[in-house]
Design a protein around this motif. Sequence first.
Motif, PDB file in Angstrom:
ATOM      1  N   TRP A 238     -26.011 -40.990   1.146  1.00 54.03           N
ATOM      2  CA  TRP A 238     -26.839 -40.023   0.425  1.00 54.03           C
ATOM      3  C   TRP A 238     -28.327 -40.285   0.489  1.00 54.03           C
ATOM      4  O   TRP A 238     -29.127 -39.394   0.255  1.00 54.03           O
ATOM      5  CB  TRP A 238     -26.420 -39.980  -1.059  1.00 54.03           C
ATOM      6  CG  TRP A 238     -25.055 -39.477  -1.250  1.00 54.03           C
ATOM      7  CD1 TRP A 238     -23.945 -40.222  -1.529  1.00 54.03           C
ATOM      8  CD2 TRP A 238     -24.609 -38.125  -1.150  1.00 54.03           C
ATOM      9  NE1 TRP A 238     -22.845 -39.422  -1.619  1.00 54.03           N
ATOM     10  CE2 TRP A 238     -23.222 -38.116  -1.389  1.00 54.03           C
ATOM     11  CE3 TRP A 238     -25.261 -36.918  -0.871  1.00 54.03           C
ATOM     12  CZ2 TRP A 238     -22.472 -36.959  -1.368  1.00 54.03           C
ATOM     13  CZ3 TRP A 238     -24.517 -35.762  -0.852  1.00 54.03           C
ATOM     14  CH2 TRP A 238     -23.133 -35.792  -1.097  1.00 54.03           C
TER      15      TRP A 238
ATOM     16  N   HIS B 266     -41.073 -29.033   0.738  1.00 56.24           N
ATOM     17  CA  HIS B 266     -41.770 -28.168  -0.206  1.00 56.24           C
ATOM     18  C   HIS B 266     -42.733 -27.225   0.536  1.00 56.24           C
ATOM     19  O   HIS B 266     -43.766 -26.824  -0.006  1.00 56.24           O
ATOM     20  CB  HIS B 266     -42.563 -29.080  -1.174  1.00 56.24           C
ATOM     21  CG  HIS B 266     -42.792 -28.463  -2.515  1.00 56.24           C
ATOM     22  ND1 HIS B 266     -41.802 -27.920  -3.280  1.00 56.24           N
ATOM     23  CD2 HIS B 266     -43.942 -28.344  -3.264  1.00 56.24           C
ATOM     24  CE1 HIS B 266     -42.307 -27.496  -4.418  1.00 56.24           C
ATOM     25  NE2 HIS B 266     -43.601 -27.725  -4.427  1.00 56.24           N
TER      26      HIS B 266
ATOM     27  N   GLN C 165     -40.066 -40.289  -2.852  1.00 53.48           N
ATOM     28  CA  GLN C 165     -38.895 -39.475  -3.170  1.00 53.48           C
ATOM     29  C   GLN C 165     -37.912 -40.308  -3.974  1.00 53.48           C
ATOM     30  O   GLN C 165     -37.623 -41.458  -3.615  1.00 53.48           O
ATOM     31  CB  GLN C 165     -38.223 -39.055  -1.846  1.00 53.48           C
ATOM     32  CG  GLN C 165     -36.930 -38.303  -2.035  1.00 53.48           C
ATOM     33  CD  GLN C 165     -36.078 -38.271  -0.764  1.00 53.48           C
ATOM     34  OE1 GLN C 165     -36.413 -38.920   0.231  1.00 53.48           O
ATOM     35  NE2 GLN C 165     -34.995 -37.547  -0.810  1.00 53.48           N
TER      36      GLN C 165
ATOM     37  N   HIS D  81     -31.341 -40.009  -4.024  1.00 54.53           N
ATOM     38  CA  HIS D  81     -30.330 -39.085  -4.573  1.00 54.53           C
ATOM     39  C   HIS D  81     -29.430 -39.795  -5.566  1.00 54.53           C
ATOM     40  O   HIS D  81     -29.115 -39.266  -6.626  1.00 54.53           O
ATOM     41  CB  HIS D  81     -29.447 -38.530  -3.445  1.00 54.53           C
ATOM     42  CG  HIS D  81     -30.170 -37.566  -2.578  1.00 54.53           C
ATOM     43  ND1 HIS D  81     -30.375 -36.264  -2.954  1.00 54.53           N
ATOM     44  CD2 HIS D  81     -30.747 -37.712  -1.374  1.00 54.53           C
ATOM     45  CE1 HIS D  81     -31.057 -35.656  -2.001  1.00 54.53           C
ATOM     46  NE2 HIS D  81     -31.297 -36.520  -1.030  1.00 54.53           N
TER      47      HIS D  81
ATOM     48  N   LYS E 269     -29.261 -39.035 -10.135  1.00 51.38           N
ATOM     49  CA  LYS E 269     -28.115 -38.661 -10.975  1.00 51.38           C
ATOM     50  C   LYS E 269     -28.074 -39.485 -12.254  1.00 51.38           C
ATOM     51  O   LYS E 269     -27.276 -39.228 -13.131  1.00 51.38           O
ATOM     52  CB  LYS E 269     -26.820 -38.889 -10.188  1.00 51.38           C
ATOM     53  CG  LYS E 269     -26.665 -37.962  -9.009  1.00 51.38           C
ATOM     54  CD  LYS E 269     -25.212 -37.967  -8.542  1.00 51.38           C
ATOM     55  CE  LYS E 269     -25.069 -37.253  -7.236  1.00 51.38           C
ATOM     56  NZ  LYS E 269     -25.345 -38.098  -6.079  1.00 51.38           N
TER      57      LYS E 269
ATOM     58  N   GLN F 221     -40.126 -30.911  -7.725  1.00 50.71           N
ATOM     59  CA  GLN F 221     -38.696 -31.104  -7.528  1.00 50.71           C
ATOM     60  C   GLN F 221     -38.224 -29.971  -6.644  1.00 50.71           C
ATOM     61  O   GLN F 221     -38.698 -28.837  -6.816  1.00 50.71           O
ATOM     62  CB  GLN F 221     -38.039 -31.018  -8.910  1.00 50.71           C
ATOM     63  CG  GLN F 221     -36.577 -31.233  -8.923  1.00 50.71           C
ATOM     64  CD  GLN F 221     -36.005 -30.967 -10.328  1.00 50.71           C
ATOM     65  OE1 GLN F 221     -36.744 -30.793 -11.300  1.00 50.71           O
ATOM     66  NE2 GLN F 221     -34.695 -30.916 -10.415  1.00 50.71           N
ATOM     67  N   ASP F 222     -37.363 -30.250  -5.663  1.00 50.49           N
ATOM     68  CA  ASP F 222     -36.757 -29.131  -4.939  1.00 50.49           C
ATOM     69  C   ASP F 222     -35.261 -29.384  -4.891  1.00 50.49           C
ATOM     70  O   ASP F 222     -34.768 -30.311  -5.530  1.00 50.49           O
ATOM     71  CB  ASP F 222     -37.405 -28.920  -3.561  1.00 50.49           C
ATOM     72  CG  ASP F 222     -37.146 -30.081  -2.619  1.00 50.49           C
ATOM     73  OD1 ASP F 222     -36.336 -30.963  -2.981  1.00 50.49           O
ATOM     74  OD2 ASP F 222     -37.743 -30.106  -1.527  1.00 50.49           O
ATOM     75  N   GLU F 223     -34.556 -28.568  -4.122  1.00 55.61           N
ATOM     76  CA  GLU F 223     -33.100 -28.728  -4.135  1.00 55.61           C
ATOM     77  C   GLU F 223     -32.681 -30.091  -3.574  1.00 55.61           C
ATOM     78  O   GLU F 223     -31.591 -30.574  -3.837  1.00 55.61           O
ATOM     79  CB  GLU F 223     -32.367 -27.565  -3.456  1.00 55.61           C
ATOM     80  CG  GLU F 223     -32.728 -27.235  -2.026  1.00 55.61           C
ATOM     81  CD  GLU F 223     -34.109 -26.591  -1.862  1.00 55.61           C
ATOM     82  OE1 GLU F 223     -34.547 -26.531  -0.710  1.00 55.61           O
ATOM     83  OE2 GLU F 223     -34.735 -26.169  -2.853  1.00 55.61           O
ATOM     84  N   GLN F 224     -33.588 -30.727  -2.834  1.00 54.38           N
ATOM     85  CA  GLN F 224     -33.257 -32.026  -2.222  1.00 54.38           C
ATOM     86  C   GLN F 224     -33.443 -33.187  -3.199  1.00 54.38           C
ATOM     87  O   GLN F 224     -32.618 -34.078  -3.276  1.00 54.38           O
ATOM     88  CB  GLN F 224     -34.190 -32.306  -1.031  1.00 54.38           C
ATOM     89  CG  GLN F 224     -34.397 -31.140  -0.126  1.00 54.38           C
ATOM     90  CD  GLN F 224     -33.618 -31.317   1.154  1.00 54.38           C
ATOM     91  OE1 GLN F 224     -32.629 -32.028   1.173  1.00 54.38           O
ATOM     92  NE2 GLN F 224     -34.068 -30.684   2.199  1.00 54.38           N
ATOM     93  N   SER F 225     -34.577 -33.180  -3.929  1.00 52.98           N
ATOM     94  CA  SER F 225     -34.853 -34.345  -4.769  1.00 52.98           C
ATOM     95  C   SER F 225     -36.090 -34.157  -5.649  1.00 52.98           C
ATOM     96  O   SER F 225     -36.621 -33.057  -5.749  1.00 52.98           O
ATOM     97  CB  SER F 225     -35.072 -35.556  -3.857  1.00 52.98           C
ATOM     98  OG  SER F 225     -34.991 -36.739  -4.604  1.00 52.98           O
ATOM     99  N   HIS F 226     -36.520 -35.265  -6.254  1.00 58.45           N
ATOM    100  CA  HIS F 226     -37.757 -35.288  -7.046  1.00 58.45           C
ATOM    101  C   HIS F 226     -38.804 -36.038  -6.219  1.00 58.45           C
ATOM    102  O   HIS F 226     -38.471 -37.036  -5.566  1.00 58.45           O
ATOM    103  CB  HIS F 226     -37.540 -36.051  -8.354  1.00 58.45           C
ATOM    104  CG  HIS F 226     -36.535 -35.401  -9.237  1.00 58.45           C
ATOM    105  ND1 HIS F 226     -36.873 -34.723 -10.365  1.00 58.45           N
ATOM    106  CD2 HIS F 226     -35.180 -35.329  -9.134  1.00 58.45           C
ATOM    107  CE1 HIS F 226     -35.787 -34.257 -10.938  1.00 58.45           C
ATOM    108  NE2 HIS F 226     -34.746 -34.613 -10.207  1.00 58.45           N
TER     109      HIS F 226
END
Length: 266
Positions: A14, A25, A58, A61, A65, A96-101
């Motif tokens: 991951w 972004h 980044q 992942h 969580k 933040q996007d769908e991938q990460s912060h």
Amino acid sequence: MITELWKGLQRTLWDRPFKAGHLIHERYRIQEVLGMGSYGITYLALDRHTEEIIVLKQLRHTKAKTTAGLFSFQRESQILEALQHHPVPKLLNTFQDEQSHFIAMEWIKGETFEDLIFRDNQTYNEKETIAILLELLNITEHFHEKGIIHRDLRIPNIIQRDNKLIVIDFGLACYLLDKHEEIEDSNDHPEKLRMRAVKVESDLFALGHFALFLLYSSYVPQSKKELSWEEELEISLPFKSILRRMLQLDEPFHSAIDVQKALRSI
Ligand SMILES: Nc1ncnc2c1ncn2[C@@H]1O[C@H](COP(=O)(O)OP(=O)(O)OP(=O)(O)O)[C@@H](O)[C@H]1O
């Protein structure tokens, strides 16, 4: 054991870093991976809006969580923001996007003391070490005034640029009020635990170690026998006793200002 293996496998699957050229972004073009720490992956990236090279951090992942992972990442950007007028990287953006912060910050283009000592064979005598320590204590005192403890003041995290010092990597930094941060792995090395305690003395301890790295840069071994730093390093008695207090071997200092006063009186 199985848990560790599983965590390792998760990280490999991951937490693979983005490749050079990847656009994040719709703004940041990855140039290279600078490092993969326990919480984050750090990149050099080109900001297409400003055409400047920046540092993009980044959150992994696997850490995104966890509450602790998210909290520590948010706190890093908060602390950078709180220190905007100090010699630390400027906070440029958080998103933040769908991938990460992500955190975008200024790229400090200089040399770390790790590079200077181990790559460039730079050496430092007592006078030079004290001058560098005084500058760092000044910076650290401002962090402490704001209730911030860096907790990782090591040679790879201090950069020299145009003869000025800049402190980077606030990944472990926290507020004096974040007392719960003190819970650490009991298997950790005692020196590491001393650097991580949420108190002013931890940064002074780290700077004591930092000074030893600088002083050892000019040390030439005289015998094969391993001796203590006090026996090996040729430094004045007053400086030795200040270092002993920074390293908590004698009554510790409780503020950066007190260390500065003691150093100035040598
Ligand atoms: N703002 C910055 N300017 C220049 N170099 C930076 C900056 N931030 C980080 N770096 C460099 O990027 C590399 C990775 O940095 P990072 O903060 O991820 O530390 P790390 O040691 O890899 O991980 P950890 O978070 O576990 O400390 C280091 O070599 C550091 O010198």
